[in-house]
Design a protein around this motif. Structure first.
Motif, short mmCIF file in Angstrom:
data_model
loop_
_atom_site.label_atom_id
_atom_site.label_comp_id
_atom_site.label_asym_id
_atom_site.label_seq_id
_atom_site.Cartn_x
_atom_site.Cartn_y
_atom_site.Cartn_z
N TRP A 60 0.83 -1.20 0.00
CA TRP A 60 0.00 0.00 0.00
C TRP A 60 0.86 1.25 0.00
N ARG A 61 1.92 1.24 0.80
CA ARG A 61 2.75 2.44 0.97
C ARG A 61 3.50 2.81 -0.31
N GLU A 62 3.78 1.82 -1.16
CA GLU A 62 4.50 2.09 -2.41
C GLU A 62 3.76 3.10 -3.28
N ASN A 63 2.44 3.13 -3.16
CA ASN A 63 1.62 4.01 -4.01
C ASN A 63 1.13 5.25 -3.28
N GLN A 64 1.72 5.53 -2.13
CA GLN A 64 1.31 6.68 -1.33
C GLN A 64 2.42 7.72 -1.26
N SER A 65 2.04 8.93 -0.92
CA SER A 65 3.03 9.96 -0.70
C SER A 65 3.90 9.59 0.50
N GLN A 66 5.19 9.76 0.35
CA GLN A 66 6.10 9.44 1.45
C GLN A 66 6.07 10.50 2.55
N THR A 67 5.26 11.53 2.36
CA THR A 67 5.16 12.58 3.37
C THR A 67 4.00 12.33 4.33
N ILE A 68 3.26 11.24 4.15
CA ILE A 68 2.13 10.95 5.04
C ILE A 68 2.64 10.79 6.47
N VAL A 69 2.00 11.49 7.38
CA VAL A 69 2.32 11.35 8.79
C VAL A 69 1.59 10.12 9.33
N ASN A 70 2.32 9.29 10.07
CA ASN A 70 1.74 8.07 10.64
C ASN A 70 1.09 7.18 9.57
N PRO A 71 1.89 6.73 8.60
CA PRO A 71 1.31 5.94 7.50
C PRO A 71 0.66 4.64 7.94
N LEU A 72 1.19 3.99 8.98
CA LEU A 72 0.58 2.74 9.42
C LEU A 72 -0.81 2.98 9.98
N ASP A 73 -0.99 4.07 10.71
CA ASP A 73 -2.32 4.43 11.20
C ASP A 73 -3.26 4.71 10.04
N THR A 74 -2.75 5.41 9.02
CA THR A 74 -3.57 5.74 7.86
C THR A 74 -4.02 4.48 7.14
N TRP A 75 -3.07 3.56 6.91
CA TRP A 75 -3.40 2.28 6.26
C TRP A 75 -4.42 1.50 7.08
N SER A 76 -4.20 1.43 8.39
CA SER A 76 -5.11 0.67 9.26
C SER A 76 -6.51 1.26 9.19
N ARG A 77 -6.61 2.58 9.22
CA ARG A 77 -7.92 3.22 9.15
C ARG A 77 -8.62 2.91 7.82
N GLU A 78 -7.85 2.91 6.74
CA GLU A 78 -8.45 2.64 5.44
C GLU A 78 -8.97 1.21 5.37
N VAL A 79 -8.14 0.26 5.78
CA VAL A 79 -8.52 -1.15 5.69
C VAL A 79 -9.70 -1.46 6.60
N ILE A 80 -9.58 -1.07 7.86
CA ILE A 80 -10.64 -1.37 8.83
C ILE A 80 -11.89 -0.57 8.51
N GLY A 81 -11.71 0.65 8.02
CA GLY A 81 -12.86 1.46 7.64
C GLY A 81 -13.65 0.84 6.50
#
Length: 226
Positions: A60-81
């Protein structure tokens, strides 16, 4: 026909996440609001065991901006959401404010107790697990109550988790946050930065589920703000 909980578990498994137990909220308890604002009646915890979810996060992170703050939280929110949307639940995260009592929820859902490091000790995964969110349902769903799990720390005489840190970050007095942070950021903290917390890695339980050095370095960099 597959039941609700089994269907949710299957949906989470596609991203390496698992259900971590749950519970029904009694009428006498204060309950957080659900999707409609009505008090929820059931809570299902979502998390990981070992590093099963790590490669999913990296893809997932490969296709995201590397400037995202707390990327693991962001990914978790997307998946669980996304799973919450499919099953009519409200998704919440441990980092949401105002904070929800995730530690208490986790102990209730799986019958676990904290280790000397504060991380809940799991009888199978040891210290190598995490809670990434929860699904809140306004309808009561069938949840099997958890029994108290074997607390492996009670049988551990040597307590290597309290003896491996060069700055004694963990002691009977609690966690010396500032000492730990200064060490990890300093010239002597290289082993912690690249391989994770020495105290956590010293625990003899759940070693088959230990996070990879890459994953541990990611978490340590997040902790230290590096």
């Amino acid at each position: 026909m597959r039941g609700l909980i089994e269907s949710i578990a299957a949906a989470l498994a596609s991203d390496g996440l698992i259900l971590r137990g749950g519970f029904n909220i009694t009428d006498s308890e204060a309950a957080p609001p659900g999707l409609s604002g009505a008090p929820v009646k059931s809570v299902l915890l979502v998390g990981q065991a070992g590093a099963e979810s790590w490669p999913h996060f990296l893809r997932w992170r490969e296709n995201q901006s590397q400037t995202i703050v707390n990327p693991l939280d962001t990914w978790s929110r997307e998946v669980i959401g996304a799973v919450a949307k499919d099953f009519g639940a409200r998704a919440v995260s441990p980092s949401d404010k105002p904070y929800l009592p995730f530690q208490q929820w986790a102990m209730r859902a799986e019958g676990l107790k904290p280790s000397p490091l504060g991380i809940l000790m799991h009888p199978r995964y040891g210290l190598w697990h995490a809670y990434r969110g929860a699904l809140l349902f306004e309808d009561e769903i069938p949840v099997q109550p958890a029994e108290a799990a074997i607390h492996l720390c009670d049988a551990c005489v040597e307590k290597p988790c309290m003896k491996s840190c060069p700055v004694d970050a963990y002691s009977a007095d609690g966690f010396a946050y500032e000492s730990c942070l200064a060490h990890v950021r300093g010239t002597e903290g290289g082993a912690c930065r690249t391989g994770g917390c020495l105290d956590r890695n010293a625990c003899p339980y759940g070693t088959d589920y230990r996070y990879s050095p890459e994953a541990q370095a990611f978490h340590m960099a997040s902790f230290a703000g590096l």
